[in-house]
Scaffold this active site. Structure first.
Site, mmCIF file in Angstrom:
data_model
loop_
_atom_site.group_PDB
_atom_site.id
_atom_site.type_symbol
_atom_site.label_atom_id
_atom_site.label_comp_id
_atom_site.label_asym_id
_atom_site.label_seq_id
_atom_site.Cartn_x
_atom_site.Cartn_y
_atom_site.Cartn_z
ATOM 1 N N TYR A 112 54.199 13.424 41.159
ATOM 2 C CA TYR A 112 54.741 13.426 39.798
ATOM 3 C C TYR A 112 53.637 13.234 38.775
ATOM 4 O O TYR A 112 52.532 12.785 39.117
ATOM 5 C CB TYR A 112 55.810 12.329 39.627
ATOM 6 C CG TYR A 112 55.256 10.926 39.706
ATOM 7 C CD1 TYR A 112 54.733 10.290 38.576
ATOM 8 C CD2 TYR A 112 55.233 10.235 40.913
ATOM 9 C CE1 TYR A 112 54.204 9.016 38.650
ATOM 10 C CE2 TYR A 112 54.710 8.954 40.989
ATOM 11 C CZ TYR A 112 54.189 8.353 39.856
ATOM 12 O OH TYR A 112 53.659 7.101 39.934
ATOM 13 N N SER A 164 48.549 5.799 41.689
ATOM 14 C CA SER A 164 48.771 6.494 40.419
ATOM 15 C C SER A 164 47.416 6.639 39.746
ATOM 16 O O SER A 164 46.730 5.645 39.494
ATOM 17 C CB SER A 164 49.732 5.702 39.537
ATOM 18 O OG SER A 164 49.893 6.373 38.314
ATOM 19 N N MET A 200 40.088 40.682 11.858
ATOM 20 C CA MET A 200 39.046 41.703 11.891
ATOM 21 C C MET A 200 39.356 42.755 10.831
ATOM 22 O O MET A 200 40.310 42.619 10.091
ATOM 23 C CB MET A 200 38.967 42.305 13.282
ATOM 24 C CG MET A 200 38.392 41.327 14.277
ATOM 25 S SD MET A 200 38.351 41.987 15.919
ATOM 26 C CE MET A 200 40.061 42.151 16.297
ATOM 27 N N GLY A 258 44.782 39.879 10.905
ATOM 28 C CA GLY A 258 43.949 39.773 9.715
ATOM 29 C C GLY A 258 42.528 39.291 9.958
ATOM 30 O O GLY A 258 41.760 39.144 9.028
ATOM 31 N N CYS A 270 49.182 8.827 35.574
ATOM 32 C CA CYS A 270 49.791 8.240 34.376
ATOM 33 C C CYS A 270 48.827 8.187 33.203
ATOM 34 O O CYS A 270 49.119 7.607 32.181
ATOM 35 C CB CYS A 270 50.360 6.864 34.677
ATOM 36 S SG CYS A 270 49.115 5.691 35.232
#
Ligand code: PEP
Ligand code: MG
Length: 881
Positions: free
Chosen positions: A853, A765, A101, A99, A833
């Site tokens: 991690y 970390s 264009m 919807g 973190c």
């Protein structure tokens, strides 16, 4: 370069060149489905047009040649006075932008051909209705005549005839209406409605190209991350008509339920109607099942075809069809937009049906949609009465204040949760839909504009709640005698379709069996670990349920609040008396020992990274302003009582500790080195809790993390402090206390000196919140509310760097730190973190850099598991785009 392809010359995988719609029309044609013939003008033609501000050379010649072929295949001539060919002209970009264009239908009708159409179709009313629709659409899209001018003329005519629906207007009325429309057109456009079909076609193609840059398309692209330079293709296709009587109709459907993902076809249709009537939500359509009763053959064919399409496309399809006098035509198919829940269910089901592999299933689900699944839902026992019911168009619950226009939603939505309430929505409402928490409409079906867009945006929506009484422009609604005014609280439940007055109690989200299956697959593919940021045993348990492999950040400062802690924390900070300090620390030691015990127990066997106290101490003291006001008031009263004196002493201490820029002040490791008693207390609490659990036969795995390190010397000193306490506790008897000691890397200098710092660390970390703040020099507490929105709007920043990692700057520092640290200590462990640990795009970057991690809030753990698996698989194909 070919600029125009007939449908049978294109291919299903040419989406960039032909747009999604054009490529799929080509594919359906190739499969032998009954697709009305047509051709596609390429996105390259569109881009060339925008670059040169003129149609590319040769384009019109190619269009003419393909039009001749189209006339031949359709057996009708464009502009032929007796049996005219009519065409639709539709946009279609690489990614579906529903919807956004422009589209023009019934092109080829003129004062002359309308007579031919009337006699060829045997339906004069139909012919004039088609013509007036063309003048209206063409006027709006090509000549820029305001839509409402035509709508008002239609309303006036209905009023004059004393009828309430368009269907009650006869052929003569519509003929007269066409005349009125043409007059409006002439007046507003400054020229007559073109009577040459070729001129009409040229104008329409140009307008569709132009619509690539209209405001709503640009907004939609920005919201969905679609690049601006893709351009749109234009599809020119022979018209078929669903409004030729009661053996005609038109509909849209999905091969599976786009809401729940259940493998049952789902759709809606309207007899004797054109496609736009279904999508616009103006008449509420009927479910597809009824088609089985009305036209069993057509229904059967439709199912065969759509099943074939799903097999070929290997994904849930969203299709459009038209029945013209009992004959079925397929108009469009595409990967269907679906709710978050459905996207998971469909991916898992398709893999179990062996249409795709589990790896593909993992890549099919956009990690961002999991966020929605893991949002709160209504408490089933909330007991509040239902105010109204509608269709459950997009799942999830939302509470907010009612607003009755998109402009108002955009305005108020900036600072509060709003529910956009409106009779129906259209593409012009995109800014209101984007700003609202939830959407409620009185009209329209499950495939109405509001429903489709809300699902795409992942917002709760209830549509077609027909008992709502609203007048356009009035900022209120009534339902069953209850009035809801602008600003009143409303709750909608997009899962059940229920609407409630006021706020309703909600429950946290859970992982259902299907999501569990998918997440199980992610763990097979995933190389990087996923941990959670959690400071309480409850959060730790939840994180574990969501599949966290440990805690990557336990912020201990959160344990310093609470009525039983804060007074001792304040004493510890403020006292100058050694005995008092010892007493306070003793209390805190007890409390922290039990905190750590509980959290290590909840994560038994998994690593728990405990960060030593980080924030500036004044965060634990009463505010300077409040205290100043209190002391001033006491002085004005001449109060010299104990309390007033204590306040005065406190104020003096608070003033002494006050820092102009506390985020860059006495916090993190600086605090630990200047107030070593706090560090000693925390480390002792960790060590004693660990020793206790070890004695009980548990497997506590704490890791001690030192925040905000900027130099290697700082860390060397802090490490010695920590080790001394561990040795003391070990000396008391038997405990192993094999506790890694690491640091956060969140100061740019630490990245640069990472090699030296690594010598004193067992792990790093990355604290990308502070690292972003300090690298950009943007205050993480203020920037998002002050200038970042402007920077995003102006294109100075592509993303909010606090939400998605700035790969070029902050990311480069992360890369540098990893490389330096690894060169010194190849087996050092790396994690992140900061908030970015739960952001899918950032997760991909961390994966690429080789972090071990990511750690994020418990609710985002599934998101990170999925994003991490996708990063490992290395190929992301979001099926919902
Ligand atoms: C960080 O800075 O990224 C971080 C995780 O620490 P905090 O947000 O607590 O400052
Ligand atoms: Mg930090």
């Amino acid at each position: 370069m070919t600029l125009v392809y007939f449908f049978d010359e294109g291919r299903g995988d040419w989406k960039a060149l032909l747009g999604g719609k054009g490529a799929n029309l080509a594919e359906m044609t190739r499969l032998g489905l009954p697709v009305p013939p047509g051709f596609t003008i390429t996105t390259e033609a569109c881009n060339a047009y925008h670059a040169a501000r003129a149609m590319p050379a040769g384009l019109w010649d190619e269009v003419r040649a393909q039009l001749t072929r189209l006339e031949r295949e359709a057996g009708r001539g464009f502009g032929h006075p007796d049996d005219p060919l009519l065409v639709s002209v539709r946009s279609g970009a690489k990614f579906s932008m529903p919807g956004m264009m422009d589209t023009i239908l019934n092109l080829g009708l003129t004062d002359e051909t309308v007579i031919g159409l009337a006699s060829a179709s045997g339906d004069e009313r139909f012919a004039w209705d088609a013509y007036r629709r063309l003048v209206q659409m063409y006027g709006d899209v090509v000549a820029g005549v305001a839509k409402h001018e035509f709508e008002e003329a239609l309303e006036d005519l209905k009023h004059a005839r004393g009828v309430s629906s368009d269907a009650e207007l006869g052929a003569r009325d519509l003929m007269a209406l066409t005349g009125t429309f043409k007059n409006i057109y002439r007046e507003r456009a400054g020229h007559d409605f073109p009577q040459d079909p070729w001129t009409q076609l040229q104008g329409a193609v140009r307008a569709v190209f132009d619509s690539w840059n209209n405001r709503r398309a640009v907004t939609y692209r920005r919201l969905n991350g679609i690049p601006d330079d893709l351009g749109t293709a234009v599809n020119v296709q022979a018209m078929v008509f669903g409004n030729l009587g009661e053996d005609s109709g038109t509909g849209v459907g999905f091969t599976r339920d786009p809401n729940t993902g259940e493998p049952v076809p789902f759709g809606e249709f309207l007899m004797n109607a054109q496609g736009e009537d279904v999508v616009a939500g103006i008449r509420t359509p009927e479910p597809l099942d009824r088609l089985a009763r009305l036209m069993p053959d057509v229904h059967r064919q439709l199912l065969v075809m759509t099943t074939l399409l799903e097999k070929e496309m290997r994904d849930l399809q969203d299709f459009e069809f038209t029945v013209e006098r009992g004959r079925l035509f397929m108009l469009q198919t595409r990967a269907g937009k679906r709710s978050a829940r459905a996207s998971v269910r469909v991916a898992v089901d398709l893999a179990q049906e062996r249409l795709i592999t589990p790896g593909e299933a993992v890549c099919r689900v956009d990690p961002a949609v999991l966020d929605q699944l893991l949002h709160p839902r209504l408490d089933p026992d909330h007991g509040q009465p239902v105010l109204a019911r509608g269709l459950p168009a997009s799942p999830g619950a939302a509470t907010g204040v009612a607003v009755f226009s998109s402009d108002e939603a955009a305005r108020r939505g900036e600072h509060e949760a709003v529910i956009l309430v409106t009779p129906e929505t259209s593409p012009e409402d995109i800014h209101g839909l984007a700003a609202a928490r939830g959407i409620l409409t009185a009209r329209g079906g499950m495939t109405s504009h509001a429903a489709v867009v809300a699902r795409g945006m992942g917002k709760p929506a209830v549509v077609g709640a027909e008992s709502l009484r609203m007048e356009r422009g009035a900022a209120r609604l009534t339902v069953e005698g209850v009035e809801v005014r602008e600003g009143d609280l409303l709750t909608i439940d997009g899962t059940s379709g229920c609407v409630y007055a006021g706020a309703v109690r909600t429950l946290p989200a859970t992982v259902d069996a299907c999501l569990d299956e998918l997440l199980g697959w992610t763990d097979k593919f995933r190389r990087g670990g996923v941990r959670a940021n959690a400071d309480t045993p409850e959060d730790a348990r939840r994180a574990r349920e969501f599949g966290a492999q440990g805690i990557g950040l336990c912020r201990t400062e959160h344990m310093f609040f609470g009525e039983d802690r804060l007074p001792h924390v304040r004493t510890m900070i403020l006292t100058q008396d050694a005995d008092e300090e010892r007493g306070a620390l003793e209390h805190l030691l007890e409390a922290q020992r039990s905190d750590f015990r509980d959290i290590l127990l909840a994560m038994d066997g998994l690593p728990v990274t405990i960060r030593l106290l980080d924030p500036p101490l004044h965060e634990f003291l009463p505010s300077l302003e409040v205290l100043t006001a209190r002391v001033a008031a006491a002085e004005a009263r001449g109060d010299e009582g104990d309390e007033a004196q204590a306040d005065r002493a406190l104020l003096a201490r608070v003033k002494a500790m006050h820092e102009v820029n506390p985020m860059m002040g006495l916090r993190g490791i600086r605090l630990g080195l200047t107030r070593p008693a706090i560090t000693r207390m925390q480390v002792r609490a960790i060590a004693e809790a660990t020793a206790e659990l070890e004695r009980e036969g548990r497997t506590p795995r704490p890791e001690i993390m030192i925040p905000l390190v900027g130099t290697a010397t700082e860390l060397a000193l802090a490490r010695a402090q920590v080790e001394a306490v561990l040795d003391e506790v070990r000396a008391l008897g038997g405990a192993k206390l094999d506790i890694p000691i690491g640091t956060m890397i969140e100061v740019p200098r630490a990245c640069v000196e990472a090699g030296e710092i690594a010598r004193h660390a067992d792990f790093f970390s990355f604290g990308t919140n502070d690292l972003t703040q300090l690298t950009f020099g943007y205050s993480r507490d203020d920037a998002q509310g002050k200038f970042i929105p402007h920077y995003l709007q102006a294109g100075i920043l592509k993303d909010d760097p606090f939400a998605t990692l700035d790969v070029d700057g902050v990311g480069a520092l992360v890369r540098l730190a990893v490389a330096q640290a690894r060169s010194v200590k190849p087996d050092l462990k790396f994690g992140v973190c900061g908030e970015h640990g739960g952001d899918p795009r950032s997760v991909r970057f961390f994966h690429e850099v080789g972090l071990d991690y990511v750690s994020c809030s418990p609710f985002r753990v599934p998101v990170a598991r999925l994003a991490s698996a996708q990063a490992t698989i290395g190929e992301v194909t979001h099926s919902t785009k």
